[in-house]
Scaffold this active site. Sequence first.
Site, PDB file in Angstrom:
ATOM      1  CB  SER A   1      -0.748  -0.329   1.236  1.00 45.38           C
ATOM      2  OG  SER A   1      -1.542   1.111   1.463  1.00 45.38           O
TER       3      SER A   1
ATOM      4  CE1 TYR B   1      -3.723  -2.212   5.455  1.00 43.56           C
ATOM      5  CE2 TYR B   1      -3.930  -0.941   5.226  1.00 43.56           C
ATOM      6  CZ  TYR B   1      -3.978  -1.483   4.607  1.00 43.56           C
ATOM      7  OH  TYR B   1      -3.852  -1.902   3.665  1.00 43.56           O
TER       8      TYR B   1
ATOM      9  CE  LYS C   1      -1.345  -4.612   3.198  1.00 37.07           C
ATOM     10  NZ  LYS C   1      -2.055  -5.706   3.195  1.00 37.07           N
TER      11      LYS C   1
HETATM   12  P1  NAD Z   1     -11.186  -6.380   0.978  1.00 38.24           P
HETATM   13  O1  NAD Z   1     -11.843  -6.660   2.198  1.00 38.24           O
HETATM   14  O2  NAD Z   1     -12.357  -6.100  -0.467  1.00 38.24           O
HETATM   15  O3  NAD Z   1     -10.741  -7.944   0.406  1.00 38.24           O
HETATM   16  C1  NAD Z   1     -10.059  -8.632   1.556  1.00 38.24           C
HETATM   17  C2  NAD Z   1      -9.630  -9.761   1.307  1.00 38.24           C
HETATM   18  O4  NAD Z   1      -8.955 -10.557   2.590  1.00 38.24           O
HETATM   19  C3  NAD Z   1     -11.687 -10.065   1.943  1.00 38.24           C
HETATM   20  O5  NAD Z   1     -12.739 -10.661   1.081  1.00 38.24           O
HETATM   21  C4  NAD Z   1     -11.638 -10.667   3.662  1.00 38.24           C
HETATM   22  O6  NAD Z   1     -12.501 -11.579   3.382  1.00 38.24           O
HETATM   23  C5  NAD Z   1     -10.553 -11.449   3.268  1.00 38.24           C
HETATM   24  N1  NAD Z   1      -9.628 -12.228   4.397  1.00 38.24           N
HETATM   25  C6  NAD Z   1      -9.432 -11.315   5.424  1.00 38.24           C
HETATM   26  N2  NAD Z   1      -8.944 -11.531   7.149  1.00 38.24           N
HETATM   27  C7  NAD Z   1      -9.276 -13.070   5.960  1.00 38.24           C
HETATM   28  C8  NAD Z   1      -8.349 -14.014   6.438  1.00 38.24           C
HETATM   29  N3  NAD Z   1      -7.954 -14.041   7.849  1.00 38.24           N
HETATM   30  N4  NAD Z   1      -8.429 -15.521   5.975  1.00 38.24           N
HETATM   31  C9  NAD Z   1      -8.872 -15.543   4.397  1.00 38.24           C
HETATM   32  N5  NAD Z   1      -8.877 -14.461   4.263  1.00 38.24           N
HETATM   33  C10 NAD Z   1      -9.403 -13.187   5.224  1.00 38.24           C
HETATM   34  O7  NAD Z   1      -9.928  -5.291   0.697  1.00 38.24           O
HETATM   35  P2  NAD Z   1      -8.939  -5.189  -0.574  1.00 38.24           P
HETATM   36  O8  NAD Z   1      -9.440  -3.365  -1.427  1.00 38.24           O
HETATM   37  O9  NAD Z   1     -10.023  -5.659  -1.994  1.00 38.24           O
HETATM   38  O10 NAD Z   1      -7.881  -4.694  -0.839  1.00 38.24           O
HETATM   39  C11 NAD Z   1      -7.160  -6.293  -0.502  1.00 38.24           C
HETATM   40  C12 NAD Z   1      -5.786  -6.273  -0.434  1.00 38.24           C
HETATM   41  O11 NAD Z   1      -4.829  -4.971  -0.742  1.00 38.24           O
HETATM   42  C13 NAD Z   1      -5.912  -5.881   0.903  1.00 38.24           C
HETATM   43  O12 NAD Z   1      -4.135  -6.243   1.842  1.00 38.24           O
HETATM   44  C14 NAD Z   1      -5.543  -4.353   1.384  1.00 38.24           C
HETATM   45  O13 NAD Z   1      -4.540  -4.052   2.683  1.00 38.24           O
HETATM   46  C15 NAD Z   1      -4.770  -3.831   0.258  1.00 38.24           C
HETATM   47  N6  NAD Z   1      -5.247  -2.300  -0.240  1.00 38.24           N
HETATM   48  C16 NAD Z   1      -6.086  -2.078  -0.572  1.00 38.24           C
HETATM   49  C17 NAD Z   1      -6.274  -0.389  -0.296  1.00 38.24           C
HETATM   50  C18 NAD Z   1      -7.677   0.398  -1.043  1.00 38.24           C
HETATM   51  O14 NAD Z   1      -7.855   1.313  -0.664  1.00 38.24           O
HETATM   52  N7  NAD Z   1      -8.773  -0.916  -0.951  1.00 38.24           N
HETATM   53  C19 NAD Z   1      -5.362   0.432  -0.797  1.00 38.24           C
HETATM   54  C20 NAD Z   1      -3.952  -0.297  -0.721  1.00 38.24           C
HETATM   55  C21 NAD Z   1      -3.656  -1.598  -0.745  1.00 38.24           C
HETATM   56  C1  WQD Z   2      -9.049   9.812   0.926  1.00 33.23           C
HETATM   57  C2  WQD Z   2      -8.673  11.559   1.313  1.00 33.23           C
HETATM   58  C3  WQD Z   2      -9.088  12.170   3.638  1.00 33.23           C
HETATM   59  C4  WQD Z   2     -13.416  10.053   3.980  1.00 33.23           C
HETATM   60  C5  WQD Z   2      -7.088   4.483   2.727  1.00 33.23           C
HETATM   61  C6  WQD Z   2      -5.568   3.879   3.683  1.00 33.23           C
HETATM   62  C7  WQD Z   2      -4.681   3.344   2.331  1.00 33.23           C
HETATM   63  C8  WQD Z   2      -5.194   3.052   1.364  1.00 33.23           C
HETATM   64  C9  WQD Z   2      -6.310   4.149   0.974  1.00 33.23           C
HETATM   65  C10 WQD Z   2      -5.381   0.446   1.970  1.00 33.23           C
HETATM   66  C11 WQD Z   2      -7.947  11.380   2.326  1.00 33.23           C
HETATM   67  C12 WQD Z   2     -10.586  12.166   2.287  1.00 33.23           C
HETATM   68  C13 WQD Z   2     -12.165  10.771   3.723  1.00 33.23           C
HETATM   69  C14 WQD Z   2     -13.901  11.401   4.342  1.00 33.23           C
HETATM   70  C15 WQD Z   2     -12.761  12.652   3.581  1.00 33.23           C
HETATM   71  N1  WQD Z   2      -5.320   1.343   2.086  1.00 33.23           N
HETATM   72  N2  WQD Z   2     -11.783  11.773   3.347  1.00 33.23           N
HETATM   73  N3  WQD Z   2     -13.953  12.449   3.993  1.00 33.23           N
HETATM   74  O1  WQD Z   2      -6.738   7.680   4.065  1.00 33.23           O
HETATM   75  O2  WQD Z   2      -6.137   8.343   1.370  1.00 33.23           O
HETATM   76  O3  WQD Z   2      -5.947   5.888   2.079  1.00 33.23           O
HETATM   77  O4  WQD Z   2      -6.973   3.954   2.115  1.00 33.23           O
HETATM   78  O5  WQD Z   2      -3.594   0.386   1.664  1.00 33.23           O
HETATM   79  O6  WQD Z   2      -3.344   2.853   3.128  1.00 33.23           O
HETATM   80  O7  WQD Z   2      -4.748   4.869   4.625  1.00 33.23           O
HETATM   81  O8  WQD Z   2      -8.317   7.219   1.466  1.00 33.23           O
HETATM   82  O9  WQD Z   2     -10.537   7.268   0.856  1.00 33.23           O
HETATM   83  O10 WQD Z   2     -10.024   7.232   3.255  1.00 33.23           O
HETATM   84  O11 WQD Z   2      -9.121   8.966   2.163  1.00 33.23           O
HETATM   85  O12 WQD Z   2     -12.229  13.951   3.718  1.00 33.23           O
HETATM   86  O13 WQD Z   2     -15.385  10.756   4.795  1.00 33.23           O
HETATM   87  O14 WQD Z   2     -10.629  12.174   1.162  1.00 33.23           O
HETATM   88  O15 WQD Z   2      -9.480  12.688   4.073  1.00 33.23           O
HETATM   89  O16 WQD Z   2      -7.529  13.026   2.295  1.00 33.23           O
HETATM   90  P1  WQD Z   2      -6.437   6.338   2.117  1.00 33.23           P
HETATM   91  P2  WQD Z   2      -9.768   7.695   1.882  1.00 33.23           P
END
Ligand code: NAD
Ligand code: WQD
Length: 368
Positions: free
Chosen positions: A128, A156, A160
């Site tokens: 991430s 979190y 990572k």
């Molecule tokens: P998501 O929650 O939709 O997908 C994660 C999946 O993992 C879910 O389906 C959940 O049921 C499963 N899971 C959770 N705990 C588990 C366990 N103990 N055993 C088996 N399965 C389990 O999230 P996403 O947005 O698709 O994110 C996927 C990956 O990408 C994650 O590793 C997340 O940290 C990373 N990521 C997400 C974002 C974002 O903003 N969505 C950004 C950067 C990185």
């Molecule tokens: C985006 C922008 C908020 C909600 C997070 C994780 C990052 C990654 C993606 C997993 C920010 C603003 C948000 C609201 C707002 N996930 N905001 N009002 O924080 O950039 O990233 O998700 O890895 O690790 O930190 O994403 O969508 O929460 O926020 O003003 O109700 O929107 O302050 O600037 P973020 P977000």
Amino acid sequence: MSLGSVLVTGGTGYIGSFTALALLEAGYKVVITDNLYNSSAEVVNRIELICGKKPEFVQADITDPTAFDKVFTAYPDIDSVIHFAALKAVGESGEKPLDYYLVNVYGTINLLRSMQKHNVTNIVFSSSATVYGDATRFPNMIPIPEECPLGPTNPYGNTKFAVETAITDFINAQRNNLTKAGKPEEAEKWNAALLRYFNPAGAHPSGIMGEDPQGVPYNLLPLLAQVATGKREKLLVFGDDYASRDGTAIRDYIHILDLSNGHLLALNYLRSNHPGVRAWNLGTGRGSTVYEMIKAFSHAVGRDLPYEVAPRRAGDVLDLTSNPTRANKELGWKTERTLEQACEDLWRWTKNNPQGYRQQPPAELLEA
Ligand code: NAD
Ligand code: WQD
């Protein structure tokens, strides 16, 4: 012809399901594992509806040390893993850090151990942009290149960072041990991609696949979607006193189809170039402010959405915009979809699936 079998952990989740779709469309076979903590098994049917191929689905928890041995025994042709399964709520990670270390770190150790045992040699890991923390603390690091020093600022992000380190140490050890044992060809089969995503956005243009979080969303776009459907009265804008062009914070929103395609290209790269461990940013390189996002999503919905300025959210940073040059050059990857498309696709998914995957979408979408 199949290119081989890939295990997609967390494959019923948001990014995992789109990546499973991209893999199937490219000719891979796909086995999904997930414990359905934050997703629904219905997505497997939607994937089949879109591409005509169904991934295998095994319900399993990554904290179960026997889970992956069972999967690799049942599907011996798997040679690569794309590892999404994790807990991902930044705020919650501050309240329950041990849950995050258990699932994200220990769960990954279970996976790596089984990969070692069953000679499954490629891993693409969902990291991430949060591993960079506040890149504005360094000069000339926005947009953020992979060389930016890492410095996560929440539990979190720490998990990572810990997993990136564990995967790096593991792959390097596998390669060193096999080289020392006089098996250089075996050594180079061990490879890892650390994919640092910026802010995933949008849904499938068909309107039948999208993000369906099981609890209360906390990301900007899913919250805006709830304002549009009336589930939420207004959006709270977390701070309008940042040093940005309009005072609100800047993020790099990337269409989910571009993001999932990046996984496919990273996997292909590992399999043909054997780079060892390599990190790539997956972002567009363009930042948007919160106000710009409200405007873009309001445009897709066709009316102004209400918002109110609130104090900054703890832990937020001014700017997380990627420099995606490395992925552009090495993976041949570039983003093809606009922010406007992401907003339109998200709105089509939201209005047609008010209960997410718990309800069938309108017949006209299924027939299209
Ligand atoms: P998501 O929650 O939709 O997908 C994660 C999946 O993992 C879910 O389906 C959940 O049921 C499963 N899971 C959770 N705990 C588990 C366990 N103990 N055993 C088996 N399965 C389990 O999230 P996403 O947005 O698709 O994110 C996927 C990956 O990408 C994650 O590793 C997340 O940290 C990373 N990521 C997400 C974002 C974002 O903003 N969505 C950004 C950067 C990185
Ligand atoms: C985006 C922008 C908020 C909600 C997070 C994780 C990052 C990654 C993606 C997993 C920010 C603003 C948000 C609201 C707002 N996930 N905001 N009002 O924080 O950039 O990233 O998700 O890895 O690790 O930190 O994403 O969508 O929460 O926020 O003003 O109700 O929107 O302050 O600037 P973020 P977000």
